[in-house]
Design an enzyme around this catalytic site. Sequence first.
Site, short mmCIF file in Angstrom:
data_model
loop_
_atom_site.label_atom_id
_atom_site.label_comp_id
_atom_site.label_asym_id
_atom_site.label_seq_id
_atom_site.Cartn_x
_atom_site.Cartn_y
_atom_site.Cartn_z
N LYS A 44 -68.95 -38.23 39.08
CA LYS A 44 -67.63 -38.39 38.47
C LYS A 44 -67.18 -39.84 38.62
CE LYS A 44 -65.16 -39.27 41.45
NZ LYS A 44 -65.12 -40.29 42.54
N TYR A 90 -59.61 -36.15 40.94
CA TYR A 90 -59.62 -34.90 41.72
C TYR A 90 -58.33 -34.10 41.46
CZ TYR A 90 -63.73 -36.31 44.37
OH TYR A 90 -65.01 -36.67 44.72
P1 NDP Z 1 -72.09 -47.76 45.86
O1 NDP Z 1 -71.61 -49.12 45.45
O2 NDP Z 1 -72.18 -47.45 47.30
O3 NDP Z 1 -73.54 -47.51 45.23
C1 NDP Z 1 -73.80 -47.67 43.87
C2 NDP Z 1 -75.28 -48.03 43.69
O4 NDP Z 1 -75.52 -48.15 42.30
C3 NDP Z 1 -75.67 -49.37 44.30
O5 NDP Z 1 -76.04 -49.28 45.65
C4 NDP Z 1 -76.87 -49.75 43.43
O6 NDP Z 1 -78.01 -49.07 43.93
C5 NDP Z 1 -76.55 -49.13 42.08
N1 NDP Z 1 -76.11 -50.13 41.10
C6 NDP Z 1 -76.72 -50.35 39.91
N2 NDP Z 1 -76.09 -51.32 39.24
C7 NDP Z 1 -75.05 -51.72 40.01
C8 NDP Z 1 -74.06 -52.71 39.84
N3 NDP Z 1 -73.97 -53.47 38.74
N4 NDP Z 1 -73.14 -52.86 40.84
C9 NDP Z 1 -73.20 -52.11 41.95
N5 NDP Z 1 -74.15 -51.16 42.16
C10 NDP Z 1 -75.07 -50.96 41.20
O7 NDP Z 1 -71.16 -46.72 45.10
P2 NDP Z 1 -70.94 -45.18 45.46
O8 NDP Z 1 -72.20 -44.61 45.89
O9 NDP Z 1 -69.78 -45.06 46.35
O10 NDP Z 1 -70.48 -44.60 44.04
C11 NDP Z 1 -71.43 -44.34 43.01
C12 NDP Z 1 -70.89 -43.25 42.08
O11 NDP Z 1 -70.69 -42.06 42.83
C13 NDP Z 1 -69.54 -43.56 41.45
O12 NDP Z 1 -69.49 -43.10 40.12
C14 NDP Z 1 -68.54 -42.80 42.29
O13 NDP Z 1 -67.38 -42.43 41.59
C15 NDP Z 1 -69.35 -41.60 42.69
N6 NDP Z 1 -68.92 -41.02 43.97
C16 NDP Z 1 -68.69 -39.68 44.04
C17 NDP Z 1 -68.29 -39.11 45.21
C18 NDP Z 1 -68.08 -37.64 45.29
O14 NDP Z 1 -67.57 -37.16 46.31
N7 NDP Z 1 -68.47 -36.87 44.28
C19 NDP Z 1 -68.05 -39.90 46.42
C20 NDP Z 1 -68.37 -41.30 46.26
C21 NDP Z 1 -68.78 -41.82 45.06
P3 NDP Z 1 -79.48 -49.68 43.77
O15 NDP Z 1 -79.49 -50.93 44.63
O16 NDP Z 1 -80.34 -48.61 44.30
O17 NDP Z 1 -79.71 -49.98 42.33
#
Ligand code: NDP
Length: 375
Positions: A140, A225
């Site tokens: 989401k 949410y």
């Molecule tokens: P993070 O920043 O921790 O991780 C995102 C990952 O996406 C990065 O580590 C990277 O992984 C990859 N990525 C690819 N392109 C980019 C870019 N341009 N900038 C930054 N990261 C990039 O974010 P979250 O994990 O917190 O959030 C990711 C998604 O999950 C969001 O849509 C958020 O809303 C959702 N979310 C949902 C939750 C829930 O409870 N359902 C809780 C937290 C987040 P790599 O290096 O492997 O490419």
Amino acid sequence: MKNSRRDFLQKLAASAATLPFLSSYHTFANSGLRPITLSQSPTLKVALMGLGGYASRVAEAMQSCKRAKITGLISGTPEKLADWGNRFGVPETSRYNYENLDRIKDNPEIDAVYVITPNALHHDHVIRVAKAGKHAICEKPMALNANEGQEMVDACTRARVKLLVGYRMHFEPKTVEVVRMRAAGEFGKIKFFQGQCGFRIGDPNQWRLDKDLAGGGAMMDIGIYAINGSRYMVGEEPIWVTAQETKTDSVKFKEGVDETIQFQLGFPSGAVASCLSTYNMNYLDRFFLNGEKGFAEMQPSTGYGPIKGRTNKGELTQPHVTHQTLQMDAMAGIILDGDVPIVPVDGHEGLRDLKIIDAVYRAAATGIKQELELG
Ligand code: NDP
């Protein structure tokens, strides 16, 4: 344990299917749907895409799954691919980057891809997954707006793959119990819902505060949410929205990045919802549902848990289970067996939330009440 969960869900489905309050809620009442079951096999083979903070949580939770396992990894960071590959036993032949991910189409070890990248990338990533013939589970918010969301739904329909959204609360036991009680008429006619969702966001340089990657601010991340919750708690689809935005820090929360929005939703029955979405207040994770015969209140209501809550009949005592473990097992059943969850998690569900978010932003910008047609 397995049987008691199945019994519980079957009872829930049976009682819900006979009830008038659910009939206005789009899927369940008239369709003779099957409840979720947790049969032992087969297992959903999942590639995780975007190995960041939330993917870490999902990966750990999936170690306890009975029906879903990590069989692929997609990342822009080679070190993560090596590290996660070793930790989770994913061979090099099932590790991909964003350039070559389309090759998953030739990998029978991957059934579905869980897209956990920043919001702005979901649209492109899900469409590529669909074109590769794999099911998509998308975090989401499903996309930045309803137009993008519609394109994702269409792409998955065309490719004959499923699109699910990572709405983990739809499987959380206390939440499901409140939905069951409401659907069974135990709170009487629903009059009011309050959803308060927020936290004080830290690092001003993170992608969540970059409009290009986040698509907005608190509303995209945490306010969703309250939107989603108001729909499954009230059990109807809203028909109008009004909204008011407040910004106290225009340096941290730049143009297009909302800090705080209060919004109100109106439902066909006359029920109303009053919600708060913010990146500038802590201790804000609360749902309150009020009906003519009872109430439910949950605090915390959407965090990672344990969720706590009570109704007019007493404490909610359902045991805490790691949300993402439940979610991924249930999604395996949805994808592999055609199971139908009590509260939907499909692309249309994600799209409805995006339509409401679009309308919240329009209402906040114009001060004008927006009519909603969610379809
Ligand atoms: P993070 O920043 O921790 O991780 C995102 C990952 O996406 C990065 O580590 C990277 O992984 C990859 N990525 C690819 N392109 C980019 C870019 N341009 N900038 C930054 N990261 C990039 O974010 P979250 O994990 O917190 O959030 C990711 C998604 O999950 C969001 O849509 C958020 O809303 C959702 N979310 C949902 C939750 C829930 O409870 N359902 C809780 C937290 C987040 P790599 O290096 O492997 O490419």
